[in-house]
Design a protein around this motif. Structure first.
Motif, PDB file in Angstrom:
ATOM      1  N   ARG A 561      32.984  35.364  26.479  1.00  0.00           N
ATOM      2  CA  ARG A 561      32.188  34.275  26.608  1.00  0.00           C
ATOM      3  C   ARG A 561      32.905  33.250  27.762  1.00  0.00           C
ATOM      4  O   ARG A 561      33.953  32.857  27.701  1.00  0.00           O
ATOM      5  CB  ARG A 561      32.382  33.646  25.542  1.00  0.00           C
ATOM      6  N   LEU A 562      31.821  32.800  28.722  1.00  0.00           N
ATOM      7  CA  LEU A 562      32.436  32.036  29.946  1.00  0.00           C
ATOM      8  C   LEU A 562      31.540  31.023  29.796  1.00  0.00           C
ATOM      9  O   LEU A 562      30.341  30.773  29.851  1.00  0.00           O
ATOM     10  CB  LEU A 562      31.923  32.825  31.214  1.00  0.00           C
ATOM     11  N   ASN A 563      32.162  29.778  30.101  1.00  0.00           N
ATOM     12  CA  ASN A 563      31.475  28.279  30.334  1.00  0.00           C
ATOM     13  C   ASN A 563      31.970  27.864  31.413  1.00  0.00           C
ATOM     14  O   ASN A 563      33.067  27.755  31.735  1.00  0.00           O
ATOM     15  CB  ASN A 563      31.801  27.588  28.977  1.00  0.00           C
ATOM     16  N   LEU A 590      28.751  36.681  39.205  1.00  0.00           N
ATOM     17  CA  LEU A 590      29.153  37.572  38.275  1.00  0.00           C
ATOM     18  C   LEU A 590      28.804  38.803  38.269  1.00  0.00           C
ATOM     19  O   LEU A 590      29.430  39.757  37.824  1.00  0.00           O
ATOM     20  CB  LEU A 590      28.757  36.683  36.926  1.00  0.00           C
ATOM     21  N   ASP A 607      26.594  29.063  29.723  1.00  0.00           N
ATOM     22  CA  ASP A 607      26.992  29.825  29.039  1.00  0.00           C
ATOM     23  C   ASP A 607      26.567  31.259  29.405  1.00  0.00           C
ATOM     24  O   ASP A 607      25.275  31.650  29.379  1.00  0.00           O
ATOM     25  CB  ASP A 607      26.638  29.793  27.628  1.00  0.00           C
ATOM     26  N   CYS A 625      39.368  39.229  33.577  1.00  0.00           N
ATOM     27  CA  CYS A 625      39.103  38.011  33.686  1.00  0.00           C
ATOM     28  C   CYS A 625      39.717  37.225  34.863  1.00  0.00           C
ATOM     29  O   CYS A 625      39.230  36.117  35.255  1.00  0.00           O
ATOM     30  CB  CYS A 625      39.598  37.468  32.352  1.00  0.00           C
ATOM     31  N   ALA A 629      37.934  34.835  37.570  1.00  0.00           N
ATOM     32  CA  ALA A 629      38.680  33.513  37.992  1.00  0.00           C
ATOM     33  C   ALA A 629      38.889  33.621  39.441  1.00  0.00           C
ATOM     34  O   ALA A 629      38.381  32.523  39.919  1.00  0.00           O
ATOM     35  CB  ALA A 629      39.561  33.088  36.943  1.00  0.00           C
ATOM     36  N   LEU A 647      36.034  28.131  35.581  1.00  0.00           N
ATOM     37  CA  LEU A 647      35.399  28.547  34.450  1.00  0.00           C
ATOM     38  C   LEU A 647      36.399  28.685  33.248  1.00  0.00           C
ATOM     39  O   LEU A 647      37.626  28.817  33.378  1.00  0.00           O
ATOM     40  CB  LEU A 647      34.910  30.137  34.571  1.00  0.00           C
ATOM     41  N   SER A 648      35.827  28.398  31.899  1.00  0.00           N
ATOM     42  CA  SER A 648      36.696  28.779  30.835  1.00  0.00           C
ATOM     43  C   SER A 648      35.983  29.807  29.931  1.00  0.00           C
ATOM     44  O   SER A 648      34.947  30.220  30.174  1.00  0.00           O
ATOM     45  CB  SER A 648      36.557  27.685  29.901  1.00  0.00           C
ATOM     46  N   MET A 649      37.211  30.631  29.740  1.00  0.00           N
ATOM     47  CA  MET A 649      36.733  32.145  29.089  1.00  0.00           C
ATOM     48  C   MET A 649      37.530  32.195  27.801  1.00  0.00           C
ATOM     49  O   MET A 649      38.567  32.120  27.567  1.00  0.00           O
ATOM     50  CB  MET A 649      36.973  33.374  30.162  1.00  0.00           C
ATOM     51  N   LEU A 672      36.600  30.351  23.147  1.00  0.00           N
ATOM     52  CA  LEU A 672      36.076  29.556  24.490  1.00  0.00           C
ATOM     53  C   LEU A 672      36.235  28.102  24.002  1.00  0.00           C
ATOM     54  O   LEU A 672      36.711  27.439  24.914  1.00  0.00           O
ATOM     55  CB  LEU A 672      34.744  30.013  24.530  1.00  0.00           C
ATOM     56  N   ILE A 683      42.066  31.166  30.342  1.00  0.00           N
ATOM     57  CA  ILE A 683      41.467  32.281  29.764  1.00  0.00           C
ATOM     58  C   ILE A 683      42.221  32.148  28.170  1.00  0.00           C
ATOM     59  O   ILE A 683      43.352  32.048  28.071  1.00  0.00           O
ATOM     60  CB  ILE A 683      41.702  33.582  30.116  1.00  0.00           C
TER      61      ILE A 683
END
Length: 959
Positions: A561-563, A590, A607, A625, A629, A647-649, A672, A683
């Motif tokens: 899940r990426l945000n 992506l 998201d 991942c 990044a 990104l936060s993963m 996440l 991550i």
């Protein structure tokens, strides 16, 4: 007169006397009510003196007379009672009324003059004589049907006068006694005479009744004579029969002469029956109008011929003809009667008298006889035919033709050889051929049959139609006109009476646009329009398919899940168009960096989700991942500006972290969330410890919500002691959770969770309401100067409900605002300070004290004490517990001095030792609170503590 007649007259007189007396006694009772009321009013008006015996006599007499009237009216209805019971009742009634009259005379004549000096003897004599004379007069009028009824009412009422002549010789007037005695004797003689008159009249009625019975007997004898006369008549008829036998020979001759005439009539009747049968088959009803005699004959196939007056028929016809057709019917009849038309003919609707429905009829007639002198019509004949079925069939044919023409789907009709007989305009439009181009051709002669696949489809359709007489299915058809369509074809056979195929009917629907719409809807349903990536719905579906159908080939996979970090402020800065462009570019990048991934989706907002297969021939999920990044270190050019985003993963692994779709998604979301809490650009791999903490929090939140609904929250009260006189200043209200299974739960276990949700506001409302109720109870017990403090958090200040809760609690419990104190922490005053300041001013306007709680532990600022309407300064227990250490003693001393200098009341909480108490007393602190005095107490124990420690001296607030 015979003995039977004498007994009958005697019984009749007895019954008549009782019935008449019952009927007239009602008027007698009404007269008693009136005369008693009249005498009572005279006495009250002229001698305004209240006397118990006189009033009791009046009320009892009125009630008893009313009761007797009701019984006589309701129970003894005419001819519905027993004579013996009625006789006993009348005797009781008359005697009781006489006794009451006697009592009244005694009270008026003897008792009232003795107690009322203004009421002279002559006045008493007048009123008592009035009562006696009037009642006896009414008794003479209504009770003389039977003499013993009158005597039962008369004799008791004269007792007072008779007694007075013997007991009070010195007071009584001999002349008055002689006069009243003579009057009473006259009344008794008149009653006897009246009774004899009534008895004589009743006897006459009884004799008349006997005469009526004798007359009825005479009538019966007359009936017997009539029967005898009828027998004589029957005998005469027998003689007539003999005469008839003698005339038979003559009649035989007459019959022979009339035989020929009967044959002719029979032939005419046969012809008439044939004509009636023809009329019945054709639905014709003849009518014959005799205009001269104003009569009309109507023929009915079932009831024969009926004749009625022409005016009546015309009136009835106008009421049965439909209003819209009445004028046309009249005009057609008038034109023919005036000779303007050779015959009368009209079509109109008539109403069925039984069903109320309208049906069409066709009426035809002609005048067949005219007056030779005046040339006026004399006779007119005609027939009326019911054409409702014909009209209905015509309308159905028109409707079917209209439906065929106006239908939005193609319709065609084929003969038994599957050749076109008729097509509607919609089918012409679908095929591209005109009507005349298709008529006579075979079903698929207009289609292009050069492809084997299409020929095979046509052959299968024809096979099903011929074998099963129907077909229903989808067809991809290309016509010779060049049109290529996706059609839904439905064909059904139409059978005749011998169950043979007569025609085929086909219905064709164009599915071309629907197919395109389904494709568009499928795309919109499964893909995000902005990024052209699969959406959340398709992502969940596809991931579910991977989990259930490909478990053998996929040993391991990862849900990533990426945000986008800080996307909201960036989106506000870029505006909607810039934010959308950023999401499109992120989606494109992506795609480029996830060529090896199984699936990439845009869930919503910023998201995204990636489904990645874990294999020894692929990079690890962490390496994948990190590559993503790294790719995002390059800037994005949005509206001519470069922006670098991070990104936060969060990663969840299958099957380690779960085997179900929802569980894997939740694990990835938790990972996440942890990455976002660490500041983003990182991550995180899902950990089971986070799940345990989350489940514990969710469970506690659910239980707390249930506790609020079930009223499991209770309020404890910790006393506050005045340093100066050691009296109770008040209490602090502290919430506790009384769990049904775990007992009392301290606030430290659930208040932090409640502050993260809206539950803290609900808890605060409950504490305010229960505290206000407790203050009311203490006020009712005489403790009127108790002040209770309630803790208020920042959320309650910001939600805008606090003032409403306070006003409702104060109004509902009728307490003063001075009895409440709100404890607010320093952190509550930081955000939106102007709004908080206005709210605190509103609270102060209600005379509610405001305390700054836990002073020194938060963002301590002296400006709060100066800018906000603070009344009380509360030193936190962390400073009080360290008294004895020089630095902390200096801090406590400074706080107390500052509060005193600013005119605030200083409260020290958490006092547990005598050393701490003595030190604070030396600093001239105002209020003490802590376990040295008492722990927080429930409602009942707090009340006992208050009663045991309150001092009788009057105390006032320190503020």
């Amino acid at each position: 007169m015979t003995d039977d007649q004498y007994d009958y007259i005697k019984q009749y007189n007895h019954a008549a006397q009782i019935e008449n007396t019952l009927r007239l006694s009602r008027y007698f009772l009404l007269s008693i009510l009136i005369i008693c009321l009249y005498i009572f009013c005279i006495y009250q008006i002229y001698f305004n003196t209240v006397n118990f015996y006189f009033n009791f006599w009046f009320i009892f007499t009125e009630l008893f007379a009313s009761f007797c009237w009701l019984i006589s009216t309701a129970y003894f209805k005419p001819h519905q009672f027993d004579l013996k019971i009625a006789h006993r009742w009348l005797q009781f009634q008359c005697f009781s009324i006489g006794a009451l009259i006697s009592a009244g005379i005694f009270i008026i004549y003897y008792y009232l003059p003795s107690i009322n000096p203004n009421f002279a003897d002559i006045q008493a004599l007048t009123l008592s004589a009035l009562l006696l004379i009037v009642t006896q007069t009414f008794g003479l009028t209504y009770l003389t049907q039977k003499l013993n009824y009158f005597c039962l009412a008369f004799l008791p009422s004269i007792v007072p006068y008779l007694v007075s002549q013997f007991l009070f010789l010195d007071k009584s007037s001999h002349l008055f006694s002689l006069a009243i005695n003579f009057a009473l004797i006259v009344i008794l003689l008149c009653a006897t005479t009246s009774y004899r008159i009534h008895r004589r009249i009743s006897t006459l009625y009884a004799k008349n009744s006997l005469l009526v019975k004798e007359a009825e007997q005479q009538v019966a004898w007359t009936d017997d004579l009539c029967k005898q006369l009828k027998n004589e008549i029957n005998h005469s008829k027998d003689i007539e029969l003999q005469l008839q036998l003698n005339n038979q020979l003559l009649e035989q001759k007459v019959k022979e002469r009339t035989f020929d005439i009967e044959q002719m009539n029979k032939n005419l009747e046969d012809q008439q029956q044939n004509l009636q049968l023809a009329h019945e088959i054709a639905g014709l009803k003849p009518w014959d109008w005799n205009i001269k005699d104003r009569t009309i004959s109507l023929s009915n196939n079932h009831k024969g011929t009926s004749q009625r007056d022409s005016k009546e028929h015309h009136y009835q016809l106008l009421h049965t003809v439909h209003p819209d057709d009445a004028e046309q019917f009249k005009n057609a009849m008038k034109q023919h009667l005036r000779g303007q038309n050779d015959r009368y003919e009209s079509t109109y609707r008539v109403q069925n008298s039984l069903t109320g429905k309208w049906s069409w009829v066709h009426d035809i007639g002609r005048i067949i006889a005219w007056d030779p002198d005046s040339n006026k019509p004399l006779r007119m004949v005609g027939i009326r035919r019911d054409i409702q079925q014909e009209r209905t069939s015509q309308e159905r044919l028109k409707l079917a033709a209209s439906v065929l023409k106006q239908a939005a789907e193609g319709i065609f009709i084929l003969d038994e050889e599957l050749r076109y007989l008729d097509v509607n305009p919609c089918y012409e439009q679908l095929t591209g051929f005109r009507h005349e181009q298709m008529i006579g051709k075979h079903l698929f002669d207009i289609a292009a049959n050069y492809k084997s696949q299409q020929r095979s489809a046509h052959a299968e359709i024809l096979k099903q139609v011929l074998q099963h007489q129907q077909y229903d299915g989808e067809l991809q058809e290309k016509f010779l006109s060049g049109k290529e369509l996706t059609l839904w074809l439905h064909i059904n056979a139409v059978l005749d009476d011998q169950n043979r195929v007569a025609h085929y009917i086909g219905i064709v629907s164009d599915l071309t646009e629907r197919k395109l719409q389904e494709q568009r809807l499928s795309y919109l349903e499964n893909y995000d329009i902005l990024t052209d990536l699969p959406n959340r719905f398709y992502y969940n579906y596809q991931l579910h398919q991977y989990l259930i159908s490909q478990q053998d080939s996929l040993k391991q996979l990862a849900v990533i899940r990426l945000n986008i970090d800080r996307f909201r402020p960036l989106n506000e800065y870029l505006s909607n168009n810039g934010g959308d462009e950023l999401l499109r570019q992120v989606a494109q990048r992506l795609r480029l960096t996830n060529a090896e991934a199984l699936f990439l989706a845009h869930l919503n907002g910023d998201d995204f989700a990636i489904v990645y297969e874990i294999s020894h021939i692929r990079p690890s999920v962490m390496e994948h991942c990190e590559r993503i990044a790294k790719a995002f270190t390059l800037p994005f050019n949005i509206l001519g500006q470069d922006h670098v985003i991070t990104l936060s993963m969060g990663i969840a692994l299958y099957p380690e972290h779960g085997r179900q779709l929802d569980y894997l998604n939740n694990c990835a979301e938790q990972a996440l969330s942890e990455a976002k809490h660490l500041g983003g650009n990182t991550i995180r791999l899902y950990s089971n410890e986070n799940t345990a903490l989350l489940e514990q929090g969710i469970f506690l939140e659910r239980e707390l919500r249930k506790a609020i609904q079930s009223n499991e929250l209770v309020v404890y009260y910790q006393p506050k002691i005045n340093f100066r006189d050691k009296n109770i200043y008040g209490f602090e209200a502290l919430v506790r959770w009384n769990h049904p299974e775990k007992g009392i739960i301290p606030p430290g276990l659930f208040i932090p969770l409640a502050e993260q949700t809206s539950l803290i506001s609900d808890i605060g409302r409950i504490v305010i309401q229960q505290t206000a109720k407790q203050i009311k109870k203490w006020n009712q017990m005489g403790f009127n100067n108790i002040c209770v403090s309630v803790n208020v958090v920042a959320q309650q200040l910001r939600r805008g409900q606090l003032l409403i809760d306070l006003d409702e609690a104060i109004k509902a419990n009728e307490i003063s605002g001075d009895s409440l104190e709100l404890e607010i922490t320093e952190s509550s005053l930081i955000e939106n300070s102007e709004t908080v300041k206005k709210l605190l001013q509103e609270i102060k306007s209600r005379h509610i004290n405001i305390s700054l709680d836990d002073f020194g532990t938060g963002y301590s600022s002296l400006s709060y004490l100066a800018d906000f309407p603070i009344d009380v300064l509360k030193i936190d227990r962390s400073f009080i517990s360290k008294i004895g250490q020089n630095k902390h003693e200096a801090i406590v001393c400074a706080m107390v001095a500052m509060g005193k200098a600013m005119g605030l009341t200083v409260v020290a909480e958490g006092i547990e030792t005598e050393q701490q108490l003595q030190y604070l007393r030396n600093l001239d602190c105002d209020i003490a609170q802590g376990y040295l005095f008492s722990k927080p107490l429930p409602e009942a124990e707090a009340t006992v503590y208050l009663k045991q420690n309150i001092r009788p001296a009057t105390y006032t607030y320190l503020i």
